[in-house]
Design an enzyme around this catalytic site. Structure first.
Site, short mmCIF file in Angstrom:
data_model
loop_
_atom_site.label_atom_id
_atom_site.label_comp_id
_atom_site.label_asym_id
_atom_site.label_seq_id
_atom_site.Cartn_x
_atom_site.Cartn_y
_atom_site.Cartn_z
N ASP A 142 0.86 -1.19 0.00
CA ASP A 142 0.00 0.00 0.00
C ASP A 142 0.89 1.23 0.00
O ASP A 142 1.91 1.29 0.70
CB ASP A 142 -0.92 -0.01 1.23
CG ASP A 142 -2.06 0.98 1.11
OD1 ASP A 142 -3.23 0.54 1.04
OD2 ASP A 142 -1.80 2.21 1.09
N VAL A 164 -10.94 2.77 -3.79
CA VAL A 164 -10.57 2.27 -5.13
C VAL A 164 -11.56 1.15 -5.51
O VAL A 164 -11.62 0.12 -4.82
CB VAL A 164 -9.12 1.74 -5.14
CG1 VAL A 164 -8.76 1.23 -6.53
CG2 VAL A 164 -8.15 2.83 -4.70
N HIS A 180 -9.94 -5.35 -3.39
CA HIS A 180 -8.62 -5.50 -2.77
C HIS A 180 -8.80 -5.90 -1.32
O HIS A 180 -9.73 -5.47 -0.65
CB HIS A 180 -7.79 -4.22 -2.87
CG HIS A 180 -8.49 -2.98 -2.41
ND1 HIS A 180 -9.44 -2.35 -3.18
CD2 HIS A 180 -8.37 -2.23 -1.28
CE1 HIS A 180 -9.89 -1.27 -2.54
NE2 HIS A 180 -9.27 -1.19 -1.38
P1 AMP Z 1 -9.81 1.43 0.25
O1 AMP Z 1 -10.39 1.49 -1.14
O2 AMP Z 1 -10.38 2.50 1.14
O3 AMP Z 1 -9.97 0.08 0.89
O4 AMP Z 1 -8.27 1.71 0.19
C1 AMP Z 1 -7.55 1.94 -0.98
C2 AMP Z 1 -6.09 1.82 -0.63
O5 AMP Z 1 -5.34 1.96 -1.82
C3 AMP Z 1 -5.57 2.92 0.33
O6 AMP Z 1 -5.02 2.28 1.50
C4 AMP Z 1 -4.50 3.64 -0.49
O7 AMP Z 1 -3.40 4.04 0.29
C5 AMP Z 1 -4.13 2.59 -1.51
N1 AMP Z 1 -3.59 3.13 -2.76
C6 AMP Z 1 -4.11 4.11 -3.54
N2 AMP Z 1 -3.35 4.32 -4.62
C7 AMP Z 1 -2.32 3.44 -4.54
C8 AMP Z 1 -1.19 3.16 -5.36
N3 AMP Z 1 -0.94 3.83 -6.51
N4 AMP Z 1 -0.34 2.18 -4.97
C9 AMP Z 1 -0.55 1.50 -3.83
N5 AMP Z 1 -1.61 1.72 -3.00
C10 AMP Z 1 -2.48 2.68 -3.36
#
Ligand code: AMP
Length: 127
Positions: free
Chosen positions: A35, A106, A110
């Site tokens: 992350d 996102v 995941h």
């Molecule tokens: P969530 O959708 O709330 O479960 O979390 C999305 C996660 O994606 C967050 O913890 C972000 O820090 C992570 N994130 C967003 N963009 C990236 C990226 N380019 N590379 C790695 N992690 C990411």
């Protein structure tokens, strides 16, 4: 019906190699990377390569091969990162946020694997 998949989401771009990531593991149907905003000493995201928005979408629409691969990839990441209990690993927590109430940022399935410290209560108070 499942939520429509947006192929411009950041994890779809990572899978297509359009933006970089810090890769941990790749299998036939799954991919794992650190992350970008670590919430714990170990914080890895495991995603299916297929276009699934959330876990319920995946459970309904993924093939058995994809589901088995994803499940095993999560376990492999826990072992590889040294957080699987036993053999010195201190344990982990896996979280998959979905939709608005789940505060999913996102829209590609995941699972967050967190560990490396005591993680505290499962849920904070609502904000
Ligand atoms: P969530 O959708 O709330 O479960 O979390 C999305 C996660 O994606 C967050 O913890 C972000 O820090 C992570 N994130 C967003 N963009 C990236 C990226 N380019 N590379 C790695 N992690 C990411």
């Amino acid at each position: 019906m499942s939520q429509a998949y947006d192929d411009q989401n950041v994890f779809a771009k990572i899978l297509r190699g359009e933006i970089p990531c810090n890769k941990v593991l790749e299998t036939e149907h799954s991919f794992a990377f650190h992350d970008i905003s670590q919430q714990a000493p170990v914080h890895v995201l495991v995603i299916p390569k297929g276009a699934y928005v959330s876990y319920d979408d995946f459970a309904l629409n993924a093939s058995e091969g994809e589901i088995v691969d994803f499940t095993r990839a999560i376990g492999a990441v826990c072992r590889e990162m040294g957080v699987a209990p036993g053999n010195g690993g201190g344990g982990f927590r896996m979280i998959s946020n979905a939709g608005e109430a789940g505060v999913q940022e996102v829209p590609h399935l995941h699972v967050h694997i967190t560990g490396g410290r005591r993680l505290g209560r499962m849920l904070p108070k609502a904000d």
